[in-house]
Motif scaffolding. Structure first.
Motif, PDB file in Angstrom:
ATOM      1  N   PHE A  66       3.791   5.555  -5.858  1.00  0.00           N
ATOM      2  CA  PHE A  66       3.574   5.548  -7.377  1.00  0.00           C
ATOM      3  C   PHE A  66       2.687   6.874  -7.775  1.00  0.00           C
ATOM      4  O   PHE A  66       2.792   7.475  -8.598  1.00  0.00           O
ATOM      5  CB  PHE A  66       2.899   4.349  -7.893  1.00  0.00           C
ATOM      6  CG  PHE A  66       3.758   3.078  -7.679  1.00  0.00           C
ATOM      7  CD1 PHE A  66       4.980   3.084  -7.804  1.00  0.00           C
ATOM      8  CD2 PHE A  66       2.993   1.960  -7.780  1.00  0.00           C
ATOM      9  CE1 PHE A  66       5.740   1.983  -7.723  1.00  0.00           C
ATOM     10  CE2 PHE A  66       3.763   0.932  -7.694  1.00  0.00           C
ATOM     11  CZ  PHE A  66       5.234   0.654  -7.729  1.00  0.00           C
ATOM     12  N   LYS A  67       1.553   7.189  -6.975  1.00  0.00           N
ATOM     13  CA  LYS A  67       0.800   8.101  -7.234  1.00  0.00           C
ATOM     14  C   LYS A  67       1.228   9.581  -7.143  1.00  0.00           C
ATOM     15  O   LYS A  67       1.041  10.394  -7.864  1.00  0.00           O
ATOM     16  CB  LYS A  67      -0.523   7.877  -6.353  1.00  0.00           C
ATOM     17  CG  LYS A  67      -1.374   6.746  -6.525  1.00  0.00           C
ATOM     18  CD  LYS A  67      -2.876   6.873  -5.550  1.00  0.00           C
ATOM     19  CE  LYS A  67      -3.624   5.852  -6.078  1.00  0.00           C
ATOM     20  NZ  LYS A  67      -4.897   6.052  -5.384  1.00  0.00           N
ATOM     21  N   ARG A  68       2.075   9.353  -6.162  1.00  0.00           N
ATOM     22  CA  ARG A  68       2.969  10.819  -6.001  1.00  0.00           C
ATOM     23  C   ARG A  68       4.356  10.821  -6.848  1.00  0.00           C
ATOM     24  O   ARG A  68       5.026  11.981  -6.523  1.00  0.00           O
ATOM     25  CB  ARG A  68       3.166  11.106  -4.382  1.00  0.00           C
ATOM     26  CG  ARG A  68       2.123  11.146  -3.650  1.00  0.00           C
ATOM     27  CD  ARG A  68       2.517  11.659  -2.112  1.00  0.00           C
ATOM     28  NE  ARG A  68       3.231  10.689  -1.551  1.00  0.00           N
ATOM     29  CZ  ARG A  68       2.874   9.926  -0.835  1.00  0.00           C
ATOM     30  NH1 ARG A  68       1.767   9.416  -0.377  1.00  0.00           N
ATOM     31  NH2 ARG A  68       3.936   8.637  -0.044  1.00  0.00           N
TER      32      ARG A  68
ATOM     33  N   ALA B 298      10.728  -0.097  -6.668  1.00  0.00           N
ATOM     34  CA  ALA B 298       9.838  -0.486  -5.711  1.00  0.00           C
ATOM     35  C   ALA B 298      10.187  -2.190  -5.639  1.00  0.00           C
ATOM     36  O   ALA B 298      10.173  -2.915  -4.501  1.00  0.00           O
ATOM     37  CB  ALA B 298       8.411  -0.245  -5.963  1.00  0.00           C
ATOM     38  N   CYS B 299      10.325  -2.626  -6.833  1.00  0.00           N
ATOM     39  CA  CYS B 299      10.507  -3.998  -7.000  1.00  0.00           C
ATOM     40  C   CYS B 299      11.900  -4.297  -6.113  1.00  0.00           C
ATOM     41  O   CYS B 299      12.029  -5.569  -5.586  1.00  0.00           O
ATOM     42  CB  CYS B 299      10.795  -4.563  -8.397  1.00  0.00           C
ATOM     43  SG  CYS B 299       8.982  -4.478  -9.226  1.00  0.00           S
TER      44      CYS B 299
ATOM     45  N   ASN C  98       0.848  -1.183   0.083  1.00  0.00           N
ATOM     46  CA  ASN C  98       0.065  -0.040   0.246  1.00  0.00           C
ATOM     47  C   ASN C  98       0.758   1.486   0.027  1.00  0.00           C
ATOM     48  O   ASN C  98       0.640   2.167  -0.699  1.00  0.00           O
ATOM     49  CB  ASN C  98      -0.978  -0.131   1.176  1.00  0.00           C
ATOM     50  CG  ASN C  98      -1.940   0.904   1.176  1.00  0.00           C
ATOM     51  OD1 ASN C  98      -2.742   1.196   0.248  1.00  0.00           O
ATOM     52  ND2 ASN C  98      -1.923   1.946   2.318  1.00  0.00           N
ATOM     53  N   ALA C  99       2.109   1.228   0.927  1.00  0.00           N
ATOM     54  CA  ALA C  99       2.717   2.439   0.929  1.00  0.00           C
ATOM     55  C   ALA C  99       3.664   2.711  -0.526  1.00  0.00           C
ATOM     56  O   ALA C  99       3.581   3.760  -1.033  1.00  0.00           O
ATOM     57  CB  ALA C  99       4.011   2.335   2.010  1.00  0.00           C
TER      58      ALA C  99
END
Length: 132
Positions: free
Chosen positions: A50-52, A60-61, A44-45
């Motif tokens: 991603f959105k920001r 992230a991976c 979720n974090a």
């Protein structure tokens, strides 16, 4: 010593944030524990990042690969007791899970989340303090 570690502290280490060295020094030789929800909370974090546009999918991976090698003992919790905390303290479920983990197992909490640590203090949970 066993310590409940929350998402904010784990992310600080994974993303090489300023608190990383302190977190690592406070947890050396300790057993880290968290509720089973920690995996979902990490996901979720990253989705929020991603959105920001704060992190790329590739970053992230790579962070998730590192997360997966951190030895964290994942604990089951009483969902009813966690929801009781949500209602009583007007907090999100993820925060309640961390607090319930500390309460259920009588373990201190390591978190960078000021709201979470404030509620933890109200509940008389020991906080692993970091220097500002």
């Amino acid at each position: 010593m066993e310590i409940v570690i929350d998402t904010s502290a784990i992310l600080a280490v994974l993303l090489n944030e300023s608190a990383k060295d302190q977190i690592l020094s406070k947890t050396v030789g300790c057993t880290l524990i968290s509720p089973f929800s920690i995996d979902a909370e990490i996901g979720n974090a990253f989705s929020a990042m991603f959105k920001r546009k704060r992190i790329s999918f590739e970053m992230a991976c790579e962070a998730i690969k590192q997360f997966e090698i951190i030895p964290i003992r994942k604990m089951n919790l009483d969902l009813t007791e966690s929801l009781k905390l949500c209602e009583e303290k007007n907090i999100y479920a993820y925060d309640a899970y961390m607090l319930q983990c500390s309460l259920s197992f009588s373990k201190p909490l390591l978190s960078l989340d000021k709201t979470l640590t404030e509620v933890a203090r109200q509940l008389k949970i020991k906080i692993i303090e970091l220097e500002s």
